[in-house]
Design a protein around this motif. Sequence first.
Motif: not given
Length: 432
Positions: A249-258, A265-271, A279-283
Motif C-alpha cells: 500500500a505504501a509503495l502503490g504496488v498491488p499485492v495478491d496473497l491468495s 509475485a508480490a515479493v518480487a513486485a516490492l523490489g 527468507p520468511t515466506v517459507r521454512t
Amino acid sequence: MADVVELCADLIRFDTTNRGNNDANPERPAAEYVAAFLDGLGIPSRILEAAPGRASVIARVPGTDPSLPALLVQGHLDVVPADAADWSVPPFDGEVRDGYLWGRGATDMKDFVAMVLAALAGGVRPRRELVLAFVADEEDRGDWGAHWLVAHHPELFEGCAAAISESGGYTYHVPAADGRDVHLYPVGTAERGTAHLRLTARGRAGHGSRPNDENAVVRLVGALHRISAHRWPVSLTPAVRAFLERTGAALGVPVDLSSSDGVDAAVAALGPAGALVVPTVRTSTTPTMLDAGYKVNVIPSTASAQVDVRVLPGTEESLFAVLDELLGEGVTREFVAHQPPVQAPVDSPWFDAMASALRAEDPEAVVVPYCLGGGTDAKAFAQLGIDCYGFAPLWLPKGFPYRAMAHGVDERVPVDGLHFGTRVLARFLADC
C-alpha cells in the motif's frame, strides 16, 4: 549530557569477541563500564556471571505509573570476530570518520546499548518500569547470557510484559511506483525458529570396489538431495502478511496473497523491500556440513551431515513430519540446537508507540511489522511470556548497506543515525 557517539565508541573499544563454544573474550570489562555509567545516573545495577568473565548487567528503572507492566530493554555486549587485516580502520578503535562511527559492534549491537544509556542520561522519565538487561553470549547460543539468566534468574524479569531489542526500527529507503523515496521502518514482531539438525546415515561397511546397496554415504547424499530440492509451501504469519499488505500500500504496488504464486509475485513486485521478506515466506532447510569416511577404498558404516533449519511460527509439527519422510531408509535426525519460533502481536499498543515515536522524528516514516529470518535473544525471553519486538531505531542515509554491516567488514553506523535513534528511544520510553 552523555554523548551517544562517545558512549558507543567506548563500548566498541572493549574487545568482546565471541568465537563460540565458550571461547570468548570476557564481557566483564564492558559490563563494568555499563554498570558504572548506570550507577552514575543513580540507577543501581547488578553484574551476574554465568561463567568467569561472561558477565551480564541487570538494572531496574522506576516508572512514573507503577500500575503499568514493565518493559524489558535488552541488548548484548559481545560481538563476532573481526580480522583487522580486512578492515579499512582498526575494528576496535571506535574511530569517527566521514560522518560514521566505525568498529565491530557499531550496528550489532553496541549502538543500541549506547542509545539506551544516552536516553537515560538525557533525563527521560519512563511511564512504566524498565528492566535493563545488557547480556553476554548472544553471538553464540546465549548459554552464558540470556538463556542462562532466564533459566537461573527468571525473577529478574518479573512483571515484564514486552521487550525491545535489535533488528528493527531502521530506515529502509524504497522507491515507490510513482518514484517517491519511501522511508520504510520495519519493526520485528516475529522470528523464525532455529533447528540445527544432525543427520546420521547408517549402512553396511565394506570394500570400495564391491557393490553395496546399503552404502551410508549414498543414503546420506540421497537424503540431502531430497531435502535441498524440496520446495516448502508458503506460510504467511501475521507479521509477514501485514508486511506485504502495508508495504504494498505504501509503495502503490498491488499485492495478491491468495496463492503461493501470488505471494511470490508480490515479493518480487516490492523490489528492494521484498528482500526483507524473502527468507520468511517459507521454512528453509539448508545442508551446511558433511562428515563421512576415513579411507577412499572403504565404505563407512556411518555418514553424517548437519542441516540449518529455520522454522516459521506455527509450522514446526508439519515441517518435521515432512522432513522425516524425506530422510529415507537408514537415516535418522537429532537436534544439535533447537529454539522454537517466537511472535508478538502485530497490532498492539507497543507497536503503535514505536510507530508514533518514529513518526515524531521522521514524519515520512512508514512503520511496518516484519519477521526476522534469523534469531536473537528474544528466543530466551519469550519463554517467560514476554512479547519481544525488534526495535533499535536508526536513521540511515539512502544507499547505506545496513544489512551488510552486522558481522561484515568495515561495520559502521552513521553519527546522525545514533542521535536520531536516541531521540526516538527517549520518546518511546517516555510515552509507551
